[in-house]
Design a protein around this motif. Structure first.
Motif, mmCIF file in Angstrom:
data_model
loop_
_atom_site.group_PDB
_atom_site.id
_atom_site.type_symbol
_atom_site.label_atom_id
_atom_site.label_comp_id
_atom_site.label_asym_id
_atom_site.label_seq_id
_atom_site.Cartn_x
_atom_site.Cartn_y
_atom_site.Cartn_z
ATOM 1 N N ILE A 248 47.355 40.138 31.897
ATOM 2 C CA ILE A 248 47.590 38.767 31.466
ATOM 3 C C ILE A 248 46.331 37.939 31.670
ATOM 4 N N GLN A 249 45.614 38.225 32.766
ATOM 5 C CA GLN A 249 44.476 37.399 33.129
ATOM 6 C C GLN A 249 43.516 38.174 34.021
ATOM 7 N N CYS B 109 39.388 40.542 39.820
ATOM 8 C CA CYS B 109 40.812 40.789 40.002
ATOM 9 C C CYS B 109 41.519 40.610 38.665
ATOM 10 N N ALA B 110 42.564 41.385 38.459
ATOM 11 C CA ALA B 110 43.327 41.314 37.220
ATOM 12 C C ALA B 110 44.804 41.139 37.546
ATOM 13 N N LEU B 111 45.442 40.258 36.798
ATOM 14 C CA LEU B 111 46.886 40.033 36.920
ATOM 15 C C LEU B 111 47.580 40.823 35.830
ATOM 16 N N CYS C 289 42.399 44.428 42.345
ATOM 17 C CA CYS C 289 41.019 43.965 42.486
ATOM 18 C C CYS C 289 40.082 45.144 42.701
ATOM 19 N N TRP C 290 38.821 44.954 42.327
ATOM 20 C CA TRP C 290 37.807 45.975 42.524
ATOM 21 C C TRP C 290 36.465 45.299 42.732
ATOM 22 N N VAL D 78 51.806 34.792 39.000
ATOM 23 C CA VAL D 78 51.892 34.320 37.615
ATOM 24 C C VAL D 78 50.571 33.748 37.113
ATOM 25 N N TYR D 79 49.611 33.528 38.034
ATOM 26 C CA TYR D 79 48.334 32.935 37.638
ATOM 27 C C TYR D 79 47.268 33.292 38.661
ATOM 28 N N LEU D 80 46.057 33.553 38.185
ATOM 29 C CA LEU D 80 44.904 33.761 39.060
ATOM 30 C C LEU D 80 43.919 32.624 38.832
#
Length: 79
Positions: free
Chosen positions: A16-17, A26-28, A36-37, A66-68
């Motif tokens: 999503i983000q 980081c990815a949601l 995260c990496w 729901v949001y980063l």
């Protein structure tokens, strides 16, 4: 660990983000989990370890994000 050209991140899908710090990303996912990496020396990957990872690691105890948002050079904030 870095690349001057775009590379596929293995282990993340249905994103999503994406949010990035100075030395980590980081990815949601659509499942509400954050992965995260990158540089993890300050605990910035959120897995409870102080080690870096070129592969995404799942942030511990977070499965309903729901949001980063950006949090600074060594962190990302999740809502």
């Amino acid at each position: 660990m870095g690349s001057l050209t775009p590379v596929e991140v293995i282990g993340v899908s249905d994103l999503i983000q994406v949010s990035v710090g100075l030395f980590h990303s980081c990815a949601l996912g659509a499942d509400g989990r954050v992965r995260c990496w990158g540089l993890g020396a300050n605990g910035s990957l959120g897995d409870g370890l102080l080690v870096s990872s070129s592969l995404p690691v799942t942030v511990a105890d977070l499965d309903d994000a729901v949001y980063l948002g950006p949090g600074g050079s060594d962190r990302v904030c999740a809502v």
